[in-house]
Design an enzyme around this catalytic site. Structure first.
Site, PDB file in Angstrom:
ATOM      1  N   SER A   1       1.680  -9.801  -0.772  1.00  0.00           N
ATOM      2  CA  SER A   1       1.287  -8.396  -0.818  1.00  0.00           C
ATOM      3  C   SER A   1       1.843  -7.932   0.459  1.00  0.00           C
ATOM      4  O   SER A   1       1.920  -6.768   0.807  1.00  0.00           O
ATOM      5  CB  SER A   1      -0.102  -8.251  -0.955  1.00  0.00           C
TER       6      SER A   1
ATOM      7  N   LYS B   1       0.675  -1.273   0.024  1.00  0.00           N
ATOM      8  CA  LYS B   1       0.054   0.112  -0.099  1.00  0.00           C
ATOM      9  C   LYS B   1       0.863   1.293  -0.195  1.00  0.00           C
ATOM     10  O   LYS B   1       0.515   2.333  -0.432  1.00  0.00           O
ATOM     11  CB  LYS B   1      -1.039   0.021   1.202  1.00  0.00           C
TER      12      LYS B   1
ATOM     13  N   GLU C   1     -10.054   7.562   3.776  1.00  0.00           N
ATOM     14  CA  GLU C   1     -11.083   6.428   4.490  1.00  0.00           C
ATOM     15  C   GLU C   1     -10.245   5.277   4.573  1.00  0.00           C
ATOM     16  O   GLU C   1      -9.318   4.854   3.640  1.00  0.00           O
ATOM     17  CB  GLU C   1     -12.282   6.469   3.633  1.00  0.00           C
TER      18      GLU C   1
HETATM   19  C1  LIG Z   1      -4.820  -4.027   1.640  1.00  0.00           C
HETATM   20  C2  LIG Z   1      -4.597  -5.260   1.359  1.00  0.00           C
HETATM   21  C3  LIG Z   1      -4.767  -6.156   0.132  1.00  0.00           C
HETATM   22  C4  LIG Z   1      -6.087  -5.799  -0.484  1.00  0.00           C
HETATM   23  O1  LIG Z   1      -5.829  -4.496  -1.329  1.00  0.00           O
HETATM   24  P1  LIG Z   1      -5.637  -4.679  -2.830  1.00  0.00           P
HETATM   25  O2  LIG Z   1      -6.045  -3.265  -3.402  1.00  0.00           O
HETATM   26  O3  LIG Z   1      -6.689  -5.632  -3.440  1.00  0.00           O
HETATM   27  O4  LIG Z   1      -4.405  -4.734  -3.127  1.00  0.00           O
HETATM   28  C5  LIG Z   1      -3.944  -7.067   0.097  1.00  0.00           C
HETATM   29  N1  LIG Z   1      -3.107  -7.402   0.496  1.00  0.00           N
HETATM   30  C6  LIG Z   1      -2.490  -6.727   1.730  1.00  0.00           C
HETATM   31  C7  LIG Z   1      -1.485  -7.230   2.599  1.00  0.00           C
HETATM   32  C8  LIG Z   1      -3.316  -5.606   2.035  1.00  0.00           C
HETATM   33  O5  LIG Z   1      -2.885  -4.900   3.286  1.00  0.00           O
END
Ligand SMILES: *Cc1c(COP(=O)(O)O)cnc(C)c1O
Length: 393
Positions: free
Chosen positions: A377, A89, A111
């Site tokens: 992610s 993010k 938000e």
């Molecule tokens: C917020 C988040 C997501 C989901 O958000 P996307 O916009 O779909 O990438 C996925 N993995 C993690 C670790 C997150 O914090």
């Protein structure tokens, strides 16, 4: 045909900007400027320098040997979990804070649902010394106390949304109201590839650093830029958009999106948007979203707070509809088991969101010489309590 956004802000049938008249000047200012600003060499230099020295990029592309042996294929993990603040993010919030500065904005609003995007936003506001207001549903504030504390420590003001269900969609309404009232000095940082055009495209471009790195990292390790598959989890879709970006128009690269099926697609407790969704408008864009027959948005459910979103970005709605990407639904239990498996096989505790992407290996078989890149992610520190409860640790 391209799977990228067109000049009108659409991905096939999806996207656009469906916003109240009062918001038009704000969104239009961004639309007219974002590509120009992003192309400026000084912007590029500032963005790349912060990604390198503040976020810690490039994130490694790690060959997961034991996981590969287990599934008899070649698995690489794109380590977004190693970024500052623990997920992808931050790539987007760094980009947007620089954009806000270039547009002369001094006040940032956002938000947040689970609080991850709020923390990433509060982080870059502290970095730049900009005022930060984060709207958050009153119920979410109670559920996500550690992230609320993080935002406060970083200097942000967390404002509870007390209307409706007191969750994400109510926080979004409050943020939009704020932006309408403060059109000149305020930038609204949206946290995924959602919202009215140009947000989905702008956020995808900031996250595209993920696939830009995968290209040269894979060239180094395998002598080719293109993997056979890329797997990413999809909430709103930003880590997937970033991991897919430079491969969208390369048909030899198969794209796989893992969605949160919660307790099961047909259980009524799910967030598998593309399977269950119908065309509709949410957060200012036309996309697939979960709704009742009379068009009320259905409350989503997933064990993973980051995937607990009733819509999906317009890029992904189009990837689904055109079948460019394969969508796989992963239940809570499947994701949790695959998360624990990564701990044991590789010594990496993944975010539960990312565990959904890993669970695809339980549903699909890959060939021994396939190269499969998984977008890891985020890291699992924030999810420790959920892991503890689930496995009675
Ligand atoms: C917020 C988040 C997501 C989901 O958000 P996307 O916009 O779909 O990438 C996925 N993995 C993690 C670790 C997150 O914090």
């Amino acid at each position: 045909m391209s799977y990228n956004v067109d000049s009108q802000g659409y991905y096939g049938d999806f996207g656009g900007a469906f916003i109240p008249e009062m918001l038009y000047p704000n969104v239009e200012e961004l639309r007219l400027n974002y590509l120009k600003v992003m192309a400026e060499p000084s912007f590029q230099a500032a963005f790349n320098a912060l990604l390198k020295d503040y976020v810690g990029r490039p994130s490694p592309l790690y060959f997961a040997k034991r996981l590969s042996e287990k599934y008899n294929t070649k698995i690489y993990l794109k380590r977004e979990d190693l970024n500052h603040t623990g997920a992808h993010k931050i790539n987007n919030t760094i980009g947007q804070i620089l954009m806000a500065q270039r547009l002369g904005k001094t006040r940032i609003i956002a938000e947040t649902g689970a609080g991850q995007h709020g923390v990433a936003t509060a982080t870059v506001c502290a970095l730049m010394g900009l005022e930060c207001i984060v709207y958050m549903g009153a119920i979410d504030i109670k559920r996500q106390a550690p992230n609320v504390a993080r935002m406060k420590m970083l200097g942000a003001t967390v404002v509870p949304a007390n209307s409706g269900s007191k969750t994400l969609k109510d926080a979004t309404n409050e943020a939009i109201r704020d932006w309408i009232n403060n059109p000149v000095n305020t930038h609204y940082i949206i946290g995924s590839v959602v919202g009215p055009h140009p947000y989905p495209d702008m956020v995808a471009r900031f996250q595209a650093v993920i696939s830009e790195e995968i290209q040269w990292q894979l060239q180094d390790k395998e002598g080719r830029k293109e993997p056979d598959y890329i797997i990413a989890c999809v909430g709103g879709g930003s880590n997937a958009a970033g991991a897919f970006y430079h491969y969208l128009d390369s048909p030899s690269v198969q794209l796989i999106a893992a969605e949160a099926a919660g307790l099961g697609i047909d259980s009524g407790e799910s967030a598998a948007t593309s399977f269950l969704g119908k065309e509709g408008i949410i957060h200012g864009s036309k996309t697939l979203l979960m709704q009742t027959s009379d068009g009320q948005i259905t409350e989503p459910y997933s064990i993973s707070a980051g995937l607990d979103y009733p819509g999906v970005g317009p890029m992904h709605a189009n990837l689904y509809k055109t079948k460019r990407a394969e969508f796989v639904a992963i239940t809570d239990d499947q994701a949790m088991a695959s998360g624990l498996e990564l701990c044991k096989l590789e010594g990496i505790i993944p975010a539960i969101e990312s565990s959904h992407a890993l669970a695809v290996f339980k549903q699909k078989t890959f060939k021994p010489d396939d190269i499969v890149v998984v977008s890891l992610s985020g890291r699992g520190d924030k999810d420790l309590e959920t892991y503890m409860r689930h496995f009675e640790l």
